[in-house]
Design a protein around this motif. Structure first.
Motif, PDB file in Angstrom:
ATOM      1  N   ARG A 135       0.833  -1.208   0.000  1.00  0.00           N
ATOM      2  CA  ARG A 135       0.000   0.000   0.000  1.00  0.00           C
ATOM      3  C   ARG A 135       0.871   1.264   0.000  1.00  0.00           C
ATOM      4  NH1 ARG A 135      -3.511   2.571  -2.000  1.00  0.00           N
ATOM      5  NH2 ARG A 135      -5.093   3.624  -0.798  1.00  0.00           N
ATOM      6  N   LEU A 136       1.944   1.258   0.773  1.00  0.00           N
ATOM      7  CA  LEU A 136       2.860   2.397   0.793  1.00  0.00           C
ATOM      8  C   LEU A 136       3.470   2.611  -0.597  1.00  0.00           C
ATOM      9  CD1 LEU A 136       4.460   4.614   2.266  1.00  0.00           C
ATOM     10  CD2 LEU A 136       6.120   2.849   2.902  1.00  0.00           C
ATOM     11  N   ALA A 137       3.849   1.520  -1.248  1.00  0.00           N
ATOM     12  CA  ALA A 137       4.397   1.614  -2.606  1.00  0.00           C
ATOM     13  C   ALA A 137       3.370   2.214  -3.564  1.00  0.00           C
ATOM     14  CB  ALA A 137       4.838   0.239  -3.090  1.00  0.00           C
ATOM     15  N   GLU A 138       2.092   1.853  -3.397  1.00  0.00           N
ATOM     16  CA  GLU A 138       1.027   2.426  -4.237  1.00  0.00           C
ATOM     17  C   GLU A 138       0.902   3.933  -4.001  1.00  0.00           C
ATOM     18  OE1 GLU A 138      -2.354   0.035  -3.201  1.00  0.00           O
ATOM     19  OE2 GLU A 138      -1.750  -1.600  -4.531  1.00  0.00           O
ATOM     20  N   HIS A 139       0.955   4.346  -2.735  1.00  0.00           N
ATOM     21  CA  HIS A 139       0.898   5.790  -2.430  1.00  0.00           C
ATOM     22  C   HIS A 139       2.068   6.509  -3.097  1.00  0.00           C
ATOM     23  CE1 HIS A 139      -2.456   5.951   0.376  1.00  0.00           C
ATOM     24  NE2 HIS A 139      -1.960   4.945   1.059  1.00  0.00           N
ATOM     25  N   ASN A 140       3.256   5.941  -2.986  1.00  0.00           N
ATOM     26  CA  ASN A 140       4.447   6.586  -3.540  1.00  0.00           C
ATOM     27  C   ASN A 140       4.522   6.513  -5.058  1.00  0.00           C
ATOM     28  OD1 ASN A 140       5.675   7.795  -1.301  1.00  0.00           O
ATOM     29  ND2 ASN A 140       6.457   5.835  -0.605  1.00  0.00           N
ATOM     30  N   ALA A 141       3.770   5.595  -5.661  1.00  0.00           N
ATOM     31  CA  ALA A 141       3.724   5.490  -7.125  1.00  0.00           C
ATOM     32  C   ALA A 141       2.655   6.412  -7.718  1.00  0.00           C
ATOM     33  CB  ALA A 141       3.466   4.045  -7.536  1.00  0.00           C
ATOM     34  N   GLY A 142       1.900   7.085  -6.864  1.00  0.00           N
ATOM     35  CA  GLY A 142       0.872   8.009  -7.337  1.00  0.00           C
ATOM     36  C   GLY A 142      -0.432   7.342  -7.719  1.00  0.00           C
ATOM     37  N   LYS A 143      -0.683   6.135  -7.222  1.00  0.00           N
ATOM     38  CA  LYS A 143      -1.896   5.395  -7.576  1.00  0.00           C
ATOM     39  C   LYS A 143      -3.103   5.772  -6.716  1.00  0.00           C
ATOM     40  CE  LYS A 143       0.518   1.486  -9.556  1.00  0.00           C
ATOM     41  NZ  LYS A 143       0.728   0.041  -9.557  1.00  0.00           N
ATOM     42  N   THR A 144      -2.893   6.616  -5.715  1.00  0.00           N
ATOM     43  CA  THR A 144      -3.983   7.049  -4.841  1.00  0.00           C
ATOM     44  C   THR A 144      -4.205   8.538  -5.061  1.00  0.00           C
ATOM     45  OG1 THR A 144      -3.327   5.393  -3.221  1.00  0.00           O
ATOM     46  CG2 THR A 144      -4.793   7.123  -2.448  1.00  0.00           C
ATOM     47  N   LYS A 145      -5.391   8.877  -5.538  1.00  0.00           N
ATOM     48  CA  LYS A 145      -5.706  10.257  -5.922  1.00  0.00           C
ATOM     49  C   LYS A 145      -5.454  11.261  -4.787  1.00  0.00           C
ATOM     50  CE  LYS A 145      -9.291  12.585  -8.574  1.00  0.00           C
ATOM     51  NZ  LYS A 145     -10.646  12.466  -9.102  1.00  0.00           N
ATOM     52  N   SER A 146      -5.886  10.905  -3.577  1.00  0.00           N
ATOM     53  CA  SER A 146      -5.800  11.867  -2.470  1.00  0.00           C
ATOM     54  C   SER A 146      -4.382  12.086  -1.954  1.00  0.00           C
ATOM     55  CB  SER A 146      -6.696  11.420  -1.316  1.00  0.00           C
ATOM     56  OG  SER A 146      -6.293  10.158  -0.835  1.00  0.00           O
ATOM     57  N   LYS A 185      -1.506  11.582  -4.132  1.00  0.00           N
ATOM     58  CA  LYS A 185      -0.611  11.686  -5.290  1.00  0.00           C
ATOM     59  C   LYS A 185       0.248  12.951  -5.286  1.00  0.00           C
ATOM     60  CE  LYS A 185      -0.747  11.245 -10.297  1.00  0.00           C
ATOM     61  NZ  LYS A 185      -1.597  10.973 -11.457  1.00  0.00           N
ATOM     62  N   GLY A 186      -0.340  14.071  -4.940  1.00  0.00           N
ATOM     63  CA  GLY A 186       0.366  15.347  -5.022  1.00  0.00           C
ATOM     64  C   GLY A 186       1.320  15.638  -3.881  1.00  0.00           C
ATOM     65  N   PHE A 187       1.451  14.723  -2.942  1.00  0.00           N
ATOM     66  CA  PHE A 187       2.246  14.999  -1.739  1.00  0.00           C
ATOM     67  C   PHE A 187       3.355  13.970  -1.525  1.00  0.00           C
ATOM     68  CE2 PHE A 187      -2.107  16.450  -1.320  1.00  0.00           C
ATOM     69  CZ  PHE A 187      -1.890  17.821  -1.168  1.00  0.00           C
ATOM     70  N   ARG A 188       3.740  13.297  -2.613  1.00  0.00           N
ATOM     71  CA  ARG A 188       4.801  12.287  -2.552  1.00  0.00           C
ATOM     72  C   ARG A 188       6.152  12.951  -2.364  1.00  0.00           C
ATOM     73  NH1 ARG A 188       3.824   9.543  -8.181  1.00  0.00           N
ATOM     74  NH2 ARG A 188       3.292  11.655  -8.670  1.00  0.00           N
ATOM     75  N   PRO A 189       7.114  12.247  -1.735  1.00  0.00           N
ATOM     76  CA  PRO A 189       7.059  10.878  -1.220  1.00  0.00           C
ATOM     77  C   PRO A 189       6.476  10.802   0.194  1.00  0.00           C
ATOM     78  CG  PRO A 189       9.280  11.716  -0.986  1.00  0.00           C
ATOM     79  CD  PRO A 189       8.476  12.795  -1.691  1.00  0.00           C
ATOM     80  N   TRP A 190       6.073   9.606   0.561  1.00  0.00           N
ATOM     81  CA  TRP A 190       5.470   9.309   1.859  1.00  0.00           C
ATOM     82  C   TRP A 190       6.372   8.367   2.649  1.00  0.00           C
ATOM     83  CZ3 TRP A 190       0.992  11.662   3.397  1.00  0.00           C
ATOM     84  CH2 TRP A 190       0.254  12.313   2.411  1.00  0.00           C
ATOM     85  N   GLN A 191       6.371   8.562   3.960  1.00  0.00           N
ATOM     86  CA  GLN A 191       7.118   7.683   4.872  1.00  0.00           C
ATOM     87  C   GLN A 191       6.132   7.047   5.840  1.00  0.00           C
ATOM     88  OE1 GLN A 191      10.448   7.267   4.548  1.00  0.00           O
ATOM     89  NE2 GLN A 191      10.449   8.746   2.880  1.00  0.00           N
ATOM     90  N   LEU A 192       6.307   5.769   6.105  1.00  0.00           N
ATOM     91  CA  LEU A 192       5.473   5.069   7.089  1.00  0.00           C
ATOM     92  C   LEU A 192       5.893   5.501   8.481  1.00  0.00           C
ATOM     93  CD1 LEU A 192       3.311   2.815   7.488  1.00  0.00           C
ATOM     94  CD2 LEU A 192       5.223   1.221   7.696  1.00  0.00           C
ATOM     95  N   ILE A 193       4.935   6.010   9.270  1.00  0.00           N
ATOM     96  CA  ILE A 193       5.269   6.445  10.629  1.00  0.00           C
ATOM     97  C   ILE A 193       4.582   5.605  11.700  1.00  0.00           C
ATOM     98  CG2 ILE A 193       5.803   8.826   9.972  1.00  0.00           C
ATOM     99  CD1 ILE A 193       3.010   9.578  11.200  1.00  0.00           C
ATOM    100  N   TYR A 194       3.564   4.823  11.303  1.00  0.00           N
ATOM    101  CA  TYR A 194       2.826   4.026  12.291  1.00  0.00           C
ATOM    102  C   TYR A 194       2.153   2.862  11.589  1.00  0.00           C
ATOM    103  CZ  TYR A 194      -0.654   2.811  15.848  1.00  0.00           C
ATOM    104  OH  TYR A 194      -1.423   2.144  16.760  1.00  0.00           O
TER     105      TYR A 194
END
Length: 79
Positions: free
Chosen positions: A28-39, A41-50
């Motif tokens: 799921r994190l990889a999907e967020h960072n690949a821009g596959k989630t609309k909400s 997408k514009g704030f990549r990259p993402w780090q898992l914090i919890y």
């Protein structure tokens, strides 16, 4: 029995926190960072914090709602 994970990710761009749940957090994190989630997408990259394992989808949804609430967000910001 399926295990679900409630997770929180933080944007490196503006420090916003996104909360969700999934049966595979790293995918799921990889999907967020690949821009596959609309909400997110514009704030990549993402780090898992919890991440927290939960034994049922219903319980995972409840924990997700809690973490999206005011007190839940404060907890995540304190990490």
């Amino acid at each position: 029995m399926d295990i679900f994970y409630v997770y929180a990710i933080k944007s490196d761009v503006d420090q916003r926190i996104y909360v969700g749940f999934s049966s595979n957090v790293l995918k799921r994190l990889a999907e967020h960072n690949a821009g596959k989630t609309k909400s997110t997408k514009g704030f990549r990259p993402w780090q898992l914090i919890y991440s927290e394992p939960i034994v049922s989808r219903i319980a995972a949804r409840e924990k997700e709602k809690y973490l999206k609430s005011g007190i839940g967000k404060e907890f995540l910001k304190s990490l």
